[in-house]
Write an enzyme that holds these catalytic residues in place. Structure first.
Site, PDB file in Angstrom:
ATOM      1  N   LYS A  18      -1.155  -9.238   3.469  1.00 46.36           N
ATOM      2  CA  LYS A  18      -0.329  -8.734   4.571  1.00 46.36           C
ATOM      3  C   LYS A  18      -1.152  -7.755   5.404  1.00 46.36           C
ATOM      4  O   LYS A  18      -1.851  -6.904   4.861  1.00 46.36           O
ATOM      5  CB  LYS A  18       0.936  -8.044   4.046  1.00 46.36           C
ATOM      6  N   ASP A  36       0.834  -1.210   0.000  1.00 38.75           N
ATOM      7  CA  ASP A  36       0.000   0.000   0.000  1.00 38.75           C
ATOM      8  C   ASP A  36       0.869   1.261   0.000  1.00 38.75           C
ATOM      9  O   ASP A  36       0.361   2.380  -0.046  1.00 38.75           O
ATOM     10  CB  ASP A  36      -1.023   0.000   1.148  1.00 38.75           C
ATOM     11  N   SER A  37       2.188   1.065  -0.022  1.00 39.80           N
ATOM     12  CA  SER A  37       3.100   2.192  -0.242  1.00 39.80           C
ATOM     13  C   SER A  37       2.790   2.859  -1.574  1.00 39.80           C
ATOM     14  O   SER A  37       3.203   3.998  -1.815  1.00 39.80           O
ATOM     15  CB  SER A  37       4.555   1.721  -0.213  1.00 39.80           C
ATOM     16  N   GLU A  70       9.694  -3.582   9.961  1.00 39.24           N
ATOM     17  CA  GLU A  70      10.023  -2.291   9.334  1.00 39.24           C
ATOM     18  C   GLU A  70      10.675  -1.348  10.346  1.00 39.24           C
ATOM     19  O   GLU A  70      10.128  -1.116  11.436  1.00 39.24           O
ATOM     20  CB  GLU A  70       8.749  -1.656   8.742  1.00 39.24           C
TER      21      GLU A  70
HETATM   22  O1  KIV Z   1       3.579  -1.037   1.541  1.00 40.45           O
HETATM   23  C1  KIV Z   1       4.704  -1.494   1.406  1.00 40.45           C
HETATM   24  O2  KIV Z   1       5.373  -1.318   0.380  1.00 40.45           O
HETATM   25  C2  KIV Z   1       5.251  -2.279   2.501  1.00 40.45           C
HETATM   26  C3  KIV Z   1       6.700  -2.582   2.477  1.00 40.45           C
HETATM   27  C4  KIV Z   1       7.461  -1.366   2.734  1.00 40.45           C
HETATM   28  C5  KIV Z   1       7.069  -3.675   3.386  1.00 40.45           C
HETATM   29  O3  KIV Z   1       4.551  -2.615   3.407  1.00 40.45           O
END
Ligand code: KIV
Length: 257
Positions: free
Chosen positions: A110, A42-43, A176
């Site tokens: 996740k 979700d980044s 993280e």
């Molecule tokens: O959203 C994301 O890209 C992540 C990674 C940074 C682990 O959760």
């Protein structure tokens, strides 16, 4: 051969797990040849949409990007982030995770958090939805973006949460921005793999945001090594194209019908 959840777990104490984020098909198809896990993170909210935080990312946006990524991923394990406010209780989590699994054909989801989502993870796993955990810095809920594990209570909580996620049935945990001795302790304490981002080489694997790794994202992130400066390469290509169009060199005969 297509990687399965068990292949990832078996890598613990044997070989490092390589993981990257992808948000679309073409990039995913390149990463797929070299990664164990591809995460539709979700980044993408901040990287692609300029949102102030990942809290603004919707389930539908995640699903559409994941459908694109799915087309490029043939071998790696594909994991999709459940966005903020889509797993506030077991019922909501199950409904939304089922939707994600069904629509995107991903291998796992996740979720961010520890003790608070213990029951939720248990419910998903019971319903045959594999879950990757996420501890340390939690972008969906943390008010400030700070390194984790500096004080004892923070360290104890992360250790306790890691064990809880394992007992709930998570098959791996992203750590993280976790202090390196704590990352080592967590990695030693649990039997499932830890995948670090800004959490030292003490983890069982590493994950980075792909746009950061190739230098596509103009922002510098302290723990990211830029393996290429793709902005420079793209700039060169676009300059050449613009010059050719303006000089009437493109399209030449070769590229015309
Ligand atoms: O959203 C994301 O890209 C992540 C990674 C940074 C682990 O959760």
């Amino acid at each position: 051969m297509k990687k399965k959840i068990l292949d990832i777990i078996k890598k613990k104490n044997k070989s490092k797990i390589v993981s990257l984020t992808a948000y679309s098909k073409n990039f995913a198809s390149i990463l797929d040849n070299f990664c164990d896990i591809i995460l539709v993170g979700d980044s993408l909210g901040s990287v692609l949409y300029n949102y102030k935080s990942t809290r603004e990312v919707s389930l539908n946006v995640m699903i559409e990007h994941s459908k694109s990524v799915r087309m490029g991923v043939k071998k790696s394990l594909m994991v999709v982030d459940m966005p903020h406010n889509t797993y506030r209780n077991s019922k909501e989590a199950l409904k939304n995770a089922k939707k994600v699994m069904l629509k995107t054909k991903c291998d796992a989801v996740k979720l961010e958090g520890g003790k608070k989502i213990f029951q939720i993870i248990k419910t998903l796993v019971k319903n045959k939805i594999p879950v990757m955990g996420h501890l340390g810095l939690l972008p969906q809920t943390d008010k400030t973006f700070k390194f984790k594990g500096k004080n004892t209570s923070e360290r104890d909580k992360i250790l306790e949460d890691a064990e809880l996620l394992q007992s709930a049935g998570a098959f791996s945990i992203v750590l993280e921005c976790v202090e390196k001795s704590l990352a080592k302790m967590v990695t030693k304490k649990i039997d499932i793999p830890t995948i670090g981002i800004g959490a030292s080489s003490n983890c069982d694997g590493q994950i980075l945001v792909f746009d950061d790794l190739i230098g596509l994202n103009p922002i510098d992130v302290r723990f990211v090594k830029k393996y290429s400066n793709i902005r420079k390469e793209i700039t060169k290509a676009v300059i050449s194209y613009a010059r050719d169009v303006r000089n009437k060199k493109f399209p030449s005969k070769k590229y015309s019908y």
